[in-house]
Structure formats: structure tokens, C-alpha cells
Enzyme design. Structure first.
Site, PDB file in Angstrom:
ATOM      1  N   SER A  86     -11.362  -4.150  -1.537  1.00 27.48           N
ATOM      2  CA  SER A  86     -10.668  -5.465  -1.275  1.00 27.48           C
ATOM      3  C   SER A  86      -9.720  -5.158   0.060  1.00 27.48           C
ATOM      4  O   SER A  86      -9.682  -4.067   0.386  1.00 27.48           O
ATOM      5  CB  SER A  86      -9.803  -5.915  -2.202  1.00 27.48           C
ATOM      6  OG  SER A  86      -8.828  -4.711  -2.902  1.00 27.48           O
ATOM      7  N   ILE A  88      -7.693  -4.704   3.180  1.00 23.90           N
ATOM      8  CA  ILE A  88      -7.864  -3.909   4.601  1.00 23.90           C
ATOM      9  C   ILE A  88      -9.125  -3.312   4.414  1.00 23.90           C
ATOM     10  O   ILE A  88      -9.876  -3.180   5.299  1.00 23.90           O
ATOM     11  CB  ILE A  88      -6.772  -3.044   5.065  1.00 23.90           C
ATOM     12  CG1 ILE A  88      -5.515  -3.814   5.488  1.00 23.90           C
ATOM     13  CG2 ILE A  88      -7.227  -1.987   6.156  1.00 23.90           C
ATOM     14  CD1 ILE A  88      -4.297  -3.112   5.748  1.00 23.90           C
ATOM     15  N   SER A 216       2.231   2.501   6.498  1.00 27.48           N
ATOM     16  CA  SER A 216       2.910   1.400   6.341  1.00 27.48           C
ATOM     17  C   SER A 216       4.031   1.270   7.505  1.00 27.48           C
ATOM     18  O   SER A 216       4.765   2.548   7.801  1.00 27.48           O
ATOM     19  CB  SER A 216       3.328   0.844   4.978  1.00 27.48           C
ATOM     20  OG  SER A 216       4.107  -0.262   5.153  1.00 27.48           O
ATOM     21  N   TYR A 229       7.327   2.854  -3.108  1.00 22.87           N
ATOM     22  CA  TYR A 229       6.269   2.466  -1.784  1.00 22.87           C
ATOM     23  C   TYR A 229       6.376   3.208  -0.743  1.00 22.87           C
ATOM     24  O   TYR A 229       5.928   3.871  -0.053  1.00 22.87           O
ATOM     25  CB  TYR A 229       5.866   1.072  -1.836  1.00 22.87           C
ATOM     26  CG  TYR A 229       4.883   0.777  -0.706  1.00 22.87           C
ATOM     27  CD1 TYR A 229       3.709   1.194  -0.986  1.00 22.87           C
ATOM     28  CD2 TYR A 229       5.167   0.268   0.285  1.00 22.87           C
ATOM     29  CE1 TYR A 229       2.618   0.581  -0.215  1.00 22.87           C
ATOM     30  CE2 TYR A 229       4.429  -0.207   1.303  1.00 22.87           C
ATOM     31  CZ  TYR A 229       2.866   0.356   1.049  1.00 22.87           C
ATOM     32  OH  TYR A 229       2.044  -0.130   1.888  1.00 22.87           O
ATOM     33  N   LYS A 233       4.751   6.445   1.540  1.00 19.99           N
ATOM     34  CA  LYS A 233       4.532   6.251   2.664  1.00 19.99           C
ATOM     35  C   LYS A 233       5.250   7.113   3.843  1.00 19.99           C
ATOM     36  O   LYS A 233       4.932   7.738   4.857  1.00 19.99           O
ATOM     37  CB  LYS A 233       4.447   4.945   3.449  1.00 19.99           C
ATOM     38  CG  LYS A 233       3.628   3.919   2.715  1.00 19.99           C
ATOM     39  CD  LYS A 233       2.253   4.223   2.473  1.00 19.99           C
ATOM     40  CE  LYS A 233       1.284   3.330   1.800  1.00 19.99           C
ATOM     41  NZ  LYS A 233      -0.085   3.768   1.971  1.00 19.99           N
ATOM     42  N   SER A 265      -3.658  -9.637   1.905  1.00 21.27           N
ATOM     43  CA  SER A 265      -4.146  -8.903   0.977  1.00 21.27           C
ATOM     44  C   SER A 265      -3.465  -9.062  -0.315  1.00 21.27           C
ATOM     45  O   SER A 265      -2.920  -9.935  -0.632  1.00 21.27           O
ATOM     46  CB  SER A 265      -4.164  -7.373   1.347  1.00 21.27           C
ATOM     47  OG  SER A 265      -2.845  -6.961   1.173  1.00 21.27           O
TER      48      SER A 265
END
Length: 365
Positions: A86, A88, A216, A229, A233, A265
């Protein structure tokens, strides 16, 4: 006396001639400086206009216009994509298939991977044998070595590994259980470096290859409401930035990180919340976000030109990242304002980004 008079006249004329030559030289220099000044002004204006319209960092956009073309550099490359079911990852599969790359599609959902494979076959010249569907769970580190061997046995090599799989997070730190942070770090960070550790020896053996990691913008700047998150990253940025110079003796092994901003997304829909198994309640439109197709288009440009880092985002997030890089004090002020709005959005049941960015116009692929 007449000779002395003539000599004096000659000296005066020589001095006058030198002054005239010097004056002309100065005039030419001033003309040149004026020309350079106007050229500089024009250059700054052009760059400013480019920046206002930019949906990626200026180096990336320059390569899009004047650099290597993906169709020339990625044709018949063996590309392993994680998280290919799914978002990207799925779009990467479609665009790479059209470019003629051989694909390894990995994720945890075999049925979705088979769907993506069939779509690739329907819209490209690839044959069935050119695409390998390979079940992979980044959380199961012990399976990564066997998965890598399977790819090598099937294609004989791995030209490009795209570390794309991962999950986001939407919750406040004070409300979030510790096991959420453990889970997100294990998946986004440890799972990614585990797979990289299995693939890298083969690239060293063949003395070439590319490892592309989808990080990101949250890996570069503050991202309130997404502390776990952002931490994962930031960790990826630090790891791959440190790995790159370790491979200085292998200049044909390229380590790249991709830093997308807001992209269409399911990443928000599937995000971690304050509890490990609690689903997210957000159900907002994504009109403020860049199309997945455009994001992937820019990623492929960066891959073709072997860029070490790519920032992919429209305004005003792109400006935010540049401020963070070059004017951090001002960026902190922006972060504080942003935090208030993100928290308000979260508590209202909205996507943390949607209501304060509005309907941004983004380029189509």
C-alpha cells in the site's frame, strides 16, 4: 631648454594617458561589478520563485530538470521494496514496473502483494517471472536472512533495497504507554537496520548497490503528537548518516534517505495510538497532502541521481524544514505554534495536519 620642455610635456602626457587608462579600467570593472550584481539579484529572485512553488528540496528539483533520468538508470535493476502492499511502497512498484525494473515485493499481506503484482503486470511490459512476491515481517528479525537469500537465489543479485515499511503514531506523550514506543522503535528502526544488515554484505561483495530508506520530515524536525514516530525516524537518520562514511571504501554503494512530508496514504489510518492495539479514530480528508504518485516520481529522480538525502514536500512544510536547518531559533517558534494546533486537531478527532494546512495545491505526477 627646449629639450627639457619637450620632456616635461611628454611626462605630463604620459601621466594623463595612464590616468585615462586607469579610469577606463575602473569603469570596466564597475560595469562588470554592476552586471554581476544584477545577475545575482535576478538569480535570487528566480530561486525565490522556485522555492515558493517547490515540492522538494532545490537540489532534487534541479536534478529533475537537468540530471539523470530514472528510465535510463533504473531499467532492469533488481529492486526490493518493503511495505509494498500500500501507499508509497505500492506506488513505487507501479512506477518502477513501468521503467522496466525487476521487483521484489514484500509486506505481511500476501493477498495485497499479489494484487499489486498483477497491477504491475497489467500496466507494464514485465513478465510474471520478473516480479517476486516475498512475505516479510520487519518485526521478525530472524526471518530477514532467509528472505535475503531467497531474493539472491531468485534474481542472483540485489541492486536496490528500498526500506519503506513502517508505521506512524498519533498520540500525546503523557497519554502513551511505553510499549507503544518499544513497538514503533522495533518496527521502524530495528527492523529496518536488521534487513539492511542482511542485504549489505551482498552489495559489498558485488561492490555496488543502493540502499534507500524512507524516513520522514519528522526525522529532521520536531513533530509534536508523533514523538515515537519522530524518534524512530531521527534514529534512522542518525544510523544511515553514520553508516555512509563507514562505506567510504565502496563508493559505488549509495546510502540515501528520503524525507517525505504530507503524502496521501494509509499511514495515518494505521498509526499507533496511546495503546498498542487501539485503532485511530481520525477520519479526515487528505486534500492537504501531496499525491503519492508525485512523491514517488521525485524519489525515483533522487535514486537515479544518487542523492544522499531528499526532502519531498510542498509549502509551508518545506519552508519549515529549511528554517530548521538554517534558522533554528525561528523554527522553534514555528514548532510551538504548530504544536498547539496539532494537539487541538488530535483532540477534535481530526488528522493532526489537515485543518491548519487547508487545501494546498500540489503538483500532479
Amino acid at each position: 631648454m627646449e629639450c627639457e620642455s619637450n620632456a616635461a610635456v611628454f611626462v605630463v602626457r604620459s601621466a594623463r594617458s595612464r590616468r585615462e587608462k586607469l579610469s577606463k579600467r575602473l569603469d570596466r570593472t564597475m560595469d562588470l561589478l554592476s552586471l554581476l550584481y544584477y545577475c545575482l539579484v535576478i538569480y535570487v529572485i528566480v530561486q525565490f520563485i522556485r522555492f515558493l512553488r517547490a515540492d522538494g528540496d532545490l537540489t532534487l528539483l534541479w536534478c529533475e530538470c537537468f540530471g539523470n533520468k530514472p528510465e535510463d538508470k533504473l531499467y532492469k535493476k533488481v529492486v526490493w521494496i518493503t511495505g509494498a502492499s500500500s501507499g508509497i511502497g505500492e506506488e513505487l512498484a507501479y512506477q518502477l514496473a513501468k521503467l522496466g525494473a525487476f521487483l521484489v515485493l514484500s509486506a505481511r499481506r500476501v493477498a495485497e502483494l499479489e494484487r499489486v503484482k498483477q497491477n504491475c503486470l497489467d500496466h507494464s511490459k514485465l513478465r510474471v517471472k520478473d516480479i517476486l512476491v516475498l512475505l516479510l515481517d520487519l518485526n521478525v528479525n530472524s526471518s530477514h536472512k532467509d528472505a535475503t537469500k531467497s531474493v539472491i537465489q531468485y534474481f542472483g543479485k540485489i541492486d536496490i533495497l528500498i526500506n519503506n515499511a513502517g508505521r506512524s503514531q498519533r498520540s500525546l506523550f503523557l497519554d502513551t504507554n511505553l510499549d507503544v514506543y518499544e513497538a514503533i522503535m522495533h518496527l521502524n528502526f530495528l527492523g529496518t537496520i536488521s534487513l539492511t544488515k542482511c542485504v549489505l554484505p551482498y552489495m559489498i561483495k558485488q561492490e555496488k548497490g543502493q540502499i534507500i530508506t524512507v524516513s520522514s520530515l519528522a526525522g529532521l524536525v520536531a513533530a509534536p503528537v508523533s514523538t515515537g514516530y519522530a524518534s524512530s525516524k531521527h534514529a534512522l537518520q542518525g544510523f544511515f548518516n553514520s553508516l555512509r562514511p563507514e562505506l567510504a571504501n565502496y563508493p559505488r554503494i549509495i546510502i540515501s534517505t528520503v524525507c517525505p512530508g504530507l503524502v496521501h496514504s494509509n499511514i495515518v489510518k494505521n498509526a499507533f495510538t496511546e495503546e498498542i492495539n487501539k485503532p485511530i479514530s481520525e477520519n479526515s480528508a487528505q486534500t492537504c497532502k501531496m499525491s503519492t504518485a508525485r512523491c514517488v516520481q521525485l524519489m525515483l529522480v533522487g535514486m537515479a541521481n544518487e542523492l544522499k538525502e531528499m526532502w519531498i514536500s510542498g509549502q509551508p512544510l518545506l519552508l519549515y524544514v529549511y528554517l530548521w536547518q538554517y534558522a533554528p531559533t525561528l523554527a522553534w517558534l514555528v514548532a510551538n505554534k504548530m504544536s498547539v494546533k496539532r494537539i487541538k486537531n488530535l483532540k477534535s478527532g481530526l488528522d493532526a495536519d489537515v485543518s491548519y494546512f487547508g487545501d494546498l495545491k500540489t503538483k500532479a505526477a
